[in-house]
Each structure stands twice: as C-alpha cells, then as structure tokens.
Design an enzyme around this catalytic site. Structure first.
Site, PDB file in Angstrom:
ATOM      1  N   SER A 138     -28.595  -1.084 -34.032  1.00 44.66           N
ATOM      2  CA  SER A 138     -28.764  -1.586 -35.400  1.00 44.66           C
ATOM      3  C   SER A 138     -27.784  -2.719 -35.604  1.00 44.66           C
ATOM      4  O   SER A 138     -26.717  -2.753 -34.966  1.00 44.66           O
ATOM      5  CB  SER A 138     -28.485  -0.472 -36.406  1.00 44.66           C
ATOM      6  OG  SER A 138     -28.380  -0.989 -37.729  1.00 44.66           O
ATOM      7  N   TYR A 151     -23.316   6.285 -40.095  1.00 45.92           N
ATOM      8  CA  TYR A 151     -24.300   5.559 -39.282  1.00 45.92           C
ATOM      9  C   TYR A 151     -23.639   4.370 -38.586  1.00 45.92           C
ATOM     10  O   TYR A 151     -23.861   4.140 -37.386  1.00 45.92           O
ATOM     11  CB  TYR A 151     -25.446   5.093 -40.177  1.00 45.92           C
ATOM     12  CG  TYR A 151     -26.594   4.475 -39.428  1.00 45.92           C
ATOM     13  CD1 TYR A 151     -27.471   5.261 -38.684  1.00 45.92           C
ATOM     14  CD2 TYR A 151     -26.821   3.098 -39.477  1.00 45.92           C
ATOM     15  CE1 TYR A 151     -28.535   4.692 -37.992  1.00 45.92           C
ATOM     16  CE2 TYR A 151     -27.882   2.526 -38.799  1.00 45.92           C
ATOM     17  CZ  TYR A 151     -28.735   3.326 -38.058  1.00 45.92           C
ATOM     18  OH  TYR A 151     -29.783   2.750 -37.378  1.00 45.92           O
TER      19      TYR A 151
END
Length: 279
Positions: A138, A151
């Site tokens: 990501s 995250y």
C-alpha cells in the site's frame, strides 16, 4: 505435459472481492492457471463456479496456511510460478487507542501470515529455477496517514522485509516486487470501518470528535468516489509477472504517485506538515 508446454501457475490470495477477485479472474483470462484463496465457503464456491481452483486460506491461522499450501501444490501439479500475496484488512484508530491484541491481530493477518506462505513457496521456486513473488502492499507502507497506525505499521514492515528478500534472492531467478496502491474501489473501507467499530472505544477516546467527523465525511461519500478500479492493479501485476526486468516498486493511482514524490522531495518538516493534512 512437459514444463515448456504447461500453463504457468499463479497463486492469488484474498480473492473474495476487490483486487484479489478481479486479478484472479483476469489472470485466468490471460492464460494463467490460477489457484485462488478465500476465507468463506460461499466465496470459494463462487470462485470455483468461475473455473478457478480455489481453497480456504486465513493468514491469521498457521494451520490454514499449511493446508492451503498442500492443496495448491496438488492442484498446480507441484508448481508455483508466481505468488501474489494480497489478502489483508485495515484496522483504523489512533495509535494510543490500539490495544496490543488488536495490533498483533493486524500483523498476523497482514504480515506474519504472508511471510509464512512465502517461505513455503520459495523452495518450490528455487527447485524450478524461477519464480515471481508480488506483494500487494500500500502507499501507506511508504507514506503513513493519521489514524491508520496499525495498517501503516504492518505495511511498513512488509516493505522492509520484502526489499530485504529481493536483495537476498538476487541471481536466483526469483524476482520480487511490491505493488503500492492508493485508493482502489473495493470493500476495503467497509471492512476497515467494521474493525474500527469493533475494536475502538470511540466515545471514550480523546479523538472522539475527529473520529465522528471522519465518519460523517465517509457516510456522505460514494464508496467508489475518486478511486480507480482493481483493473489498475491487474495492469501493473501483469508487468511484474511477465517483464524480463520487473520493477521492485509499482505505485498505483495518482494519490500514491504524489505520495512517493512528496516523500522523496520534501524535507521532513514539510513532509510531516503535509501528512498532517491528509485523511
């Protein structure tokens, strides 16, 4: 069938929806033999109905990982030409609102499970003399945002471990790449919000007002507003799988590319100030 004539096999994880679901089906259409994974029987049945070999996998369960590996090896005739690690979830919440148990669960699903499956696959690729390992990371693994600490941390860890792996596998015929998407139309946000409500004590948090403002903003947005579709990830995945010299990093979406440039060019003070304005 000899090795020159057989279809190349790729294992794609996290195929219940979004990036994994699209890429598994698109790669099958591209001519790959695809072994897909999902966590629910219903999703596995749907994948199989579309002609994919599909099996249960839960990255947070080591037994599940071992069972998936054995099933995938049998289904692919003992080959794994490529592995696309994709299944993950996002835990939203300020760092000081994250319990150790919640943070640990994020790492089990987003980091340790990926490492477990990858380590099982590498000897197979070594014996073949070739392979591609592609990690769906990501942009938050490079450019952290507020209230995404769990995250962010799992993806930063993935970036560091994967780059190290790429260095160590140089010259083996096994190529390693990271895909770093920004916003992609999927169920990711809906799933992240479910985890947020489940694990964060919103009303008793010092960030209550910020949380509520973000929830109001999200409630007024279309889930797909301003986002590319998962086909954008498929496009760069194909390059990572087929190029003679695949890139180590593939930033996907305009937002991700801006983040990479900002991280590279801005001094730390300006970079942090810019990050503080992002949601």
């Amino acid at each position: 069938m000899n090795n020159e004539n057989r279809k190349k096999t790729i294992w794609v994880t996290g195929c219940s929806s979004g990036i994994g679901a699209h890429c598994a089906r698109a790669l099958k259409a591209d001519g790959w033999q695809v072994v897909a994974s999902a966590r629910t029987d219903a999703d596995i049945a749907t994948l199989r109905a579309d002609g994919l070999k599909a099996f249960h996998l839960d990255y947070a369960d080591p037994v599940s990982i071992g069972t998936f590996f054995d099933s995938a090896m049998a289904a692919s005739g003992g080959h794994c030409d490529a592995l696309f690690n994709n299944g993950a979830y996002g835990q939203v919440g300020a760092v000081e609102d994250l319990s150790v148990e919640v943070l640990r669960a994020q790492f089990e699903a987003n980091f340790f499970g990926w490492h477990d499956l990858t380590r099982r696959v590498i000897p197979v690729m070594r014996s073949q003399g070739h392979g591609r390992i592609v990690q769906c990371s990501s942009i938050l693994g490079l450019v952290p945002y507020r209230f995404r600490g769990a995250y962010n941390a799992s993806k930063h860890a993935l970036e560091g471990l994967t780059v190290t792996l790429a260095l160590e596998l140089a010259g083996t015929g096994i190529h390693v790449s990271l895909i770093e998407p920004g916003p992609i139309a999927s169920e990711f946000i809906a799933n992240a919000l479910a985890q947020f409500h489940r694990h964060i004590d919103i009303e008793n948090s010092v960030y209550r007002d910020s949380y509520q403002a973000q929830l109001r903003r999200l409630a007024g947005q279309s889930p797909k507003a301003g986002k590319l579709g998962p086909d954008a990830v498929h496009k760069v995945l194909v390059h990572a799988l087929t190029a003679k010299r695949p890139r180590h990093h593939y930033a996907v979406t305009r937002q991700a590319k801006i983040g990479v440039i900002a991280r590279r060019l801005l001094p730390a003070r300006l970079f942090y100030a810019w990050l503080a304005k992002q949601d």
